[in-house]
Design a protein around this motif. Structure first.
Motif, PDB file in Angstrom:
ATOM      1  N   GLY A 249      14.522 -12.474 115.288  1.00  0.00           N
ATOM      2  CA  GLY A 249      15.555 -11.619 115.609  1.00  0.00           C
ATOM      3  C   GLY A 249      15.737 -10.265 114.917  1.00  0.00           C
ATOM      4  N   PRO A 250      15.943 -10.471 113.413  1.00  0.00           N
ATOM      5  CA  PRO A 250      16.168  -9.046 112.758  1.00  0.00           C
ATOM      6  C   PRO A 250      14.825  -8.258 112.858  1.00  0.00           C
ATOM      7  CG  PRO A 250      16.023 -11.042 111.310  1.00  0.00           C
ATOM      8  CD  PRO A 250      16.290 -11.708 112.692  1.00  0.00           C
ATOM      9  N   SER A 251      13.697  -8.833 112.888  1.00  0.00           N
ATOM     10  CA  SER A 251      12.396  -8.204 113.089  1.00  0.00           C
ATOM     11  C   SER A 251      12.554  -7.361 114.379  1.00  0.00           C
ATOM     12  CB  SER A 251      11.321  -8.818 112.981  1.00  0.00           C
ATOM     13  OG  SER A 251      11.073  -9.603 111.920  1.00  0.00           O
ATOM     14  N   ALA A 252      12.955  -7.811 115.477  1.00  0.00           N
ATOM     15  CA  ALA A 252      13.126  -7.238 116.803  1.00  0.00           C
ATOM     16  C   ALA A 252      14.362  -6.214 116.779  1.00  0.00           C
ATOM     17  CB  ALA A 252      13.416  -8.275 117.904  1.00  0.00           C
ATOM     18  N   PHE A 253      15.282  -6.407 116.269  1.00  0.00           N
ATOM     19  CA  PHE A 253      16.583  -5.675 116.106  1.00  0.00           C
ATOM     20  C   PHE A 253      16.148  -4.361 115.365  1.00  0.00           C
ATOM     21  CE2 PHE A 253      20.448  -8.560 116.366  1.00  0.00           C
ATOM     22  CZ  PHE A 253      19.904  -9.181 117.869  1.00  0.00           C
ATOM     23  N   CYS A 254      15.205  -4.409 114.533  1.00  0.00           N
ATOM     24  CA  CYS A 254      14.801  -3.355 113.587  1.00  0.00           C
ATOM     25  C   CYS A 254      13.617  -2.908 113.637  1.00  0.00           C
ATOM     26  CB  CYS A 254      14.883  -3.552 112.034  1.00  0.00           C
ATOM     27  SG  CYS A 254      16.672  -4.104 111.381  1.00  0.00           S
ATOM     28  N   GLY A 255      12.764  -3.328 114.761  1.00  0.00           N
ATOM     29  CA  GLY A 255      11.421  -2.627 115.135  1.00  0.00           C
ATOM     30  C   GLY A 255      10.448  -2.747 114.489  1.00  0.00           C
ATOM     31  N   ILE A 256      10.214  -4.297 113.761  1.00  0.00           N
ATOM     32  CA  ILE A 256       8.896  -4.428 113.049  1.00  0.00           C
ATOM     33  C   ILE A 256       8.484  -5.611 113.503  1.00  0.00           C
ATOM     34  CG2 ILE A 256      10.339  -3.222 111.082  1.00  0.00           C
ATOM     35  CD1 ILE A 256      10.718  -6.013 109.876  1.00  0.00           C
ATOM     36  N   TYR A 257       7.419  -6.086 112.556  1.00  0.00           N
ATOM     37  CA  TYR A 257       6.832  -7.305 112.881  1.00  0.00           C
ATOM     38  C   TYR A 257       7.389  -8.473 112.253  1.00  0.00           C
ATOM     39  CZ  TYR A 257       2.411  -5.342 115.071  1.00  0.00           C
ATOM     40  OH  TYR A 257       1.470  -4.417 116.004  1.00  0.00           O
ATOM     41  N   ASP A 484       9.244 -26.257 118.716  1.00  0.00           N
ATOM     42  CA  ASP A 484       8.459 -25.842 117.445  1.00  0.00           C
ATOM     43  C   ASP A 484       7.111 -25.137 117.982  1.00  0.00           C
ATOM     44  OD1 ASP A 484       7.822 -26.068 115.027  1.00  0.00           O
ATOM     45  OD2 ASP A 484       7.572 -27.906 114.731  1.00  0.00           O
ATOM     46  N   TYR A 485       7.157 -24.125 118.473  1.00  0.00           N
ATOM     47  CA  TYR A 485       6.074 -23.362 118.930  1.00  0.00           C
ATOM     48  C   TYR A 485       6.141 -22.014 118.196  1.00  0.00           C
ATOM     49  CZ  TYR A 485       5.184 -25.949 123.396  1.00  0.00           C
ATOM     50  OH  TYR A 485       4.769 -26.980 124.382  1.00  0.00           O
ATOM     51  N   PRO A 486       5.059 -21.557 117.627  1.00  0.00           N
ATOM     52  CA  PRO A 486       4.913 -20.360 116.795  1.00  0.00           C
ATOM     53  C   PRO A 486       5.300 -19.131 117.831  1.00  0.00           C
ATOM     54  CG  PRO A 486       2.614 -21.123 117.489  1.00  0.00           C
ATOM     55  CD  PRO A 486       3.553 -22.212 118.080  1.00  0.00           C
ATOM     56  N   GLY A 487       5.524 -18.101 116.970  1.00  0.00           N
ATOM     57  CA  GLY A 487       5.882 -16.744 117.974  1.00  0.00           C
ATOM     58  C   GLY A 487       6.033 -15.476 116.704  1.00  0.00           C
ATOM     59  N   VAL A 488       5.405 -14.407 117.397  1.00  0.00           N
ATOM     60  CA  VAL A 488       5.413 -13.325 116.881  1.00  0.00           C
ATOM     61  C   VAL A 488       6.250 -12.342 117.742  1.00  0.00           C
ATOM     62  CG1 VAL A 488       3.726 -11.266 116.295  1.00  0.00           C
ATOM     63  CG2 VAL A 488       3.116 -13.641 115.775  1.00  0.00           C
ATOM     64  N   VAL A 489       6.851 -11.354 116.806  1.00  0.00           N
ATOM     65  CA  VAL A 489       7.435 -10.241 117.589  1.00  0.00           C
ATOM     66  C   VAL A 489       6.787  -9.022 117.104  1.00  0.00           C
ATOM     67  CG1 VAL A 489       9.690 -11.480 117.978  1.00  0.00           C
ATOM     68  CG2 VAL A 489       9.386  -9.921 115.910  1.00  0.00           C
ATOM     69  N   PHE A 490       6.700  -7.950 118.064  1.00  0.00           N
ATOM     70  CA  PHE A 490       6.071  -6.836 118.040  1.00  0.00           C
ATOM     71  C   PHE A 490       6.674  -5.627 118.632  1.00  0.00           C
ATOM     72  CE2 PHE A 490       4.474  -8.896 121.947  1.00  0.00           C
ATOM     73  CZ  PHE A 490       4.508  -7.918 122.894  1.00  0.00           C
ATOM     74  N   PRO A 491       6.641  -4.477 117.874  1.00  0.00           N
ATOM     75  CA  PRO A 491       7.013  -3.360 118.424  1.00  0.00           C
ATOM     76  C   PRO A 491       6.652  -3.039 119.857  1.00  0.00           C
ATOM     77  CG  PRO A 491       6.503  -3.026 116.059  1.00  0.00           C
ATOM     78  CD  PRO A 491       5.777  -4.319 116.571  1.00  0.00           C
ATOM     79  N   THR A 492       7.467  -2.491 120.850  1.00  0.00           N
ATOM     80  CA  THR A 492       6.830  -1.589 121.595  1.00  0.00           C
ATOM     81  C   THR A 492       7.295  -0.071 121.765  1.00  0.00           C
ATOM     82  OG1 THR A 492       8.968  -1.765 123.086  1.00  0.00           O
ATOM     83  CG2 THR A 492       7.400  -3.623 123.031  1.00  0.00           C
ATOM     84  N   PRO A 493       6.896   0.866 122.479  1.00  0.00           N
ATOM     85  CA  PRO A 493       7.216   2.098 122.622  1.00  0.00           C
ATOM     86  C   PRO A 493       8.756   2.431 123.264  1.00  0.00           C
ATOM     87  CG  PRO A 493       5.261   1.851 123.569  1.00  0.00           C
ATOM     88  CD  PRO A 493       6.032   0.242 123.421  1.00  0.00           C
ATOM     89  N   ALA A 554      -4.203  -3.244 124.624  1.00  0.00           N
ATOM     90  CA  ALA A 554      -3.356  -3.049 125.730  1.00  0.00           C
ATOM     91  C   ALA A 554      -1.764  -2.633 125.419  1.00  0.00           C
ATOM     92  CB  ALA A 554      -3.409  -4.345 126.462  1.00  0.00           C
ATOM     93  N   LEU A 555      -1.525  -3.356 124.334  1.00  0.00           N
ATOM     94  CA  LEU A 555       0.111  -3.404 124.083  1.00  0.00           C
ATOM     95  C   LEU A 555       0.259  -2.271 122.639  1.00  0.00           C
ATOM     96  CD1 LEU A 555       1.011  -7.052 124.133  1.00  0.00           C
ATOM     97  CD2 LEU A 555       1.553  -5.301 125.924  1.00  0.00           C
ATOM     98  N   GLN A 556      -0.751  -1.484 122.539  1.00  0.00           N
ATOM     99  CA  GLN A 556      -0.679  -0.600 121.421  1.00  0.00           C
ATOM    100  C   GLN A 556      -0.191  -0.896 120.059  1.00  0.00           C
ATOM    101  OE1 GLN A 556       1.684   2.772 123.349  1.00  0.00           O
ATOM    102  NE2 GLN A 556       0.440   2.524 125.187  1.00  0.00           N
ATOM    103  N   LEU A 557      -0.831  -2.003 119.801  1.00  0.00           N
ATOM    104  CA  LEU A 557      -0.149  -2.829 118.297  1.00  0.00           C
ATOM    105  C   LEU A 557      -0.830  -2.081 117.034  1.00  0.00           C
ATOM    106  CD1 LEU A 557      -0.546  -6.467 119.723  1.00  0.00           C
ATOM    107  CD2 LEU A 557       1.605  -4.925 119.806  1.00  0.00           C
ATOM    108  N   PRO A 558      -0.036  -1.521 116.324  1.00  0.00           N
ATOM    109  CA  PRO A 558      -0.536  -1.084 115.086  1.00  0.00           C
ATOM    110  C   PRO A 558      -0.841  -2.134 114.208  1.00  0.00           C
ATOM    111  CG  PRO A 558       2.084  -1.015 114.922  1.00  0.00           C
ATOM    112  CD  PRO A 558       1.465  -1.392 116.512  1.00  0.00           C
TER     113      PRO A 558
END
Length: 558
Positions: A249-257, A484-493, A554-558
């Protein structure tokens, strides 16, 4: 002339407690203020301009040298470690740069709880001396500054479980902190978390952490101090915990991984002094928050290389292949436009549409098979997890908060209100909860298998960062804690824009969905970044990272 106190922006104050509590709280805040050198104080004219987006102020305020700006902005943890190891940079210079930037970030976002520059510089000097003397580093994080969430026990510092009454001084590191220290990490600050560590907004007796991109929005929670600090580039790598979205949640709110592993992948050993009743039903995970994909890999691999399962037999000793993991020849990707319960706000829908278009490009036809995906009974999962977080009816938490005169904050009362009427559960009651949870997990897996996907990509939250005190619905993250599934949040443009509106043919999926639309129409979310979330099956953390490697272009991931 009387020196002015440290200014920390707070556009919306938290409720007050008793006079006695407020006196104790003021003493804590004074201690933090006194730890920040006066030469790091921002000029008053910056505050007089009432900035909304404060994300670029550290690099333009004049307090950082060109070298310090370069150190904090042009490197990730991997490249910092390399630059220090090859003596392009000293550990002292790196520590100094991040200490200064963290102090600046705190004044703009209220992200810190403890600041200990002197200890950091002393440790960095020892590391520089070791490298000079021995010609090698002590570990893969030699000299890399790491920020730490408030509740994580770290030798010689204080920690708390989100209530004033739980503050203790720690003599020992938690296991994961010890591994990082032995790898050469330099600790320099601790970061803010919510009351009870159970909000998707970071508000506590330390104050309210603000979103760097729009201070009238939340930085998320519970690891909101970390997210704000990393987004402000006052940290390169931080540690989060996640039982409902507290990394994502906070990673997504602030635009980080942010990476939430499957539970018992990375060690939570010693991270809380007292057990949390929620974990009878929903297990917490710990993971990295950072600015690049490879920093998630660095963190995870170095922790697992230390074989923490030898000390904590609860951990699953799955070999880590991470970003090098081979995935199916044609990755089956499910796209979640909505979860059948709450339709996301407009910029999130734009981001999902962007991702779907990117992975559906004909040039990736040999790599990806893209299909629509709907999670199984998201409304049911939300209803269940809200009760199962509090098998004691939140009685213990309420007592821990109120015993010192600390006020119960609005989002605390919100998250336990469904469980509160039932009060303390019996052992039989908890057993029935667990069966209800496991029945749901089996049904969720069946629905996943029937839709035949390897990973899913979808929203992290019902919208961009929420307005303060309105982070009500964590459905898009808590669902994956429940199963209990793993998840990654990633920035978009994608960023939230002024004037965006819901589609003319919008029909609410639920009362909660209708409320989310109302919150959108009442707020101003301009400038908020949009992350998306990718999830894989339980224990498929390696496959999740393998999918990220395949999706990088494809998702322009840094």
């Amino acid at each position: 002339m009387v020196a002015r106190p440290l200014t920390v922006i707070q556009p919306k104050a938290i409720p007050l407690g008793t006079p006695e509590f407020e006196e104790k709280r003021a003493a804590l805040l004074r201690t933090l203020e006194e730890s920040i050198p006066r030469e790091y104080y921002l000029p008053q004219e910056i505050f007089d301009k009432n900035p909304v987006d404060v994300s670029t102020i550290p690099s333009t305020c004049g307090l950082l040298s060109p070298e310090e700006i370069q150190i904090t902005e042009q490197y990730d943890a991997v490249s910092l470690a390399e630059a220090i190891a090859t003596r392009k940079l000293t550990a002292v210079a790196v520590a100094k740069a991040f200490c200064k930037r963290a102090a600046i970030a705190h004044q703009l976002t209220c992200c810190l709880t403890q600041f200990f520059e002197e200890k950091a510089l002393q440790k960095a000097a020892e590391l520089d001396e070791y490298l000079e003397k021995n010609g090698k580093t002590i570990g893969p994080l030699h000299g890399v500054p790491i920020s730490i969430k408030e509740h994580m026990p770290t030798a010689g510092l204080y920690s708390s479980a989100g209530e004033y009454s739980t503050i203790v001084k720690d003599d020992e590191d938690a296991l994961l902190i010890r591994i990082l220290r032995e790898a050469g990490a330099v600790f320099y600050c601790k970061t803010n978390q919510p009351q009870a560590i159970m909000h998707l907004e970071t508000d506590s007796y330390w104050g309210r952490t603000l979103n760097p991109h729009n201070i009238h929005l939340s930085a998320g929670g519970s690891t909101g101090g970390e997210a704000a600090l990393i987004a402000m580039k006052g940290s390169v790598l931080g540690i989060g915990t996640d039982i409902g979205g507290s990394i994502r949640g906070p990673s997504a709110f602030c635009g980080i991984y942010g990476f939430k592993p499957t539970s018992y992948t990375l060690p939570m050993t010693g991270m809380l002094h007292n057990p949390f009743p929620a974990e009878l039903n929903v297990l917490c995970s710990i993971g990295p928050m950072c600015r690049t994909m490879r920093d998630m890999e660095l963190f995870t691999s170095l922790i697992l290389d230390a074989k923490p399962y030898l000390e904590d037999p609860r951990l699953i000793p799955i070999p880590w292949t991470g970003l090098k993991t081979e995935v199916p020849k044609k990755l089956k990707i499910g796209i979640i436009s909505n979860d059948g319960f709450i339709d996301p706000q407009p910029p999130v829908k734009r981001a999902v549409a962007w991702a779907k278009k990117q992975v559906s490009d004909p040039k990736y036809a040999d790599l990806f098979e893209v299909k629509d995906f709907t999670p199984y009974d998201a409304a049911g999962a939300w209803s269940k997890i809200r009760r199962m977080y509090w098998p004691d009816g939140a009685e213990g938490m309420k007592e821990a908060i109120t015993c010192t005169g600390e006020p119960i904050l609005p989002l605390s009362a919100w998250i336990w209100k469904d469980a509160e009427p039932a009060g303390m559960q019996t052992a039989t009651g908890v057993s029935h909860m667990r069966k209800e949870r496991d029945d749901y997990r089996i049904a969720f897996a069946k629905a996943w298998n029937e839709q035949d996907v390897d990973v899913v990509i979808g929203p992290c939250f019902v919208g961009p960062a929420s307005a303060h005190d309105t982070a009500f619905y964590w459905t898009y993250t808590s669902l994956y804690n429940f199963v209990d599934y793993p998840g990654v949040v990633f920035p978009t443009p994608i960023k939230s824009e002024a004037g965006e509106q819901y589609a003319s043919d919008y029909k609410p999926l639920s009362d909660e969905c209708k409320h989310v639309k109302q919150l959108w129409e009442e707020g101003n979310f301009e400038g908020a970044p949009i992350d998306l979330q990718i999830n894989a099956r339980k224990y498929h953390d390696n496959q999740l990272f393998g999918a990220l490697t395949l999706l990088k272009d494809a998702l322009q991931l840094p």
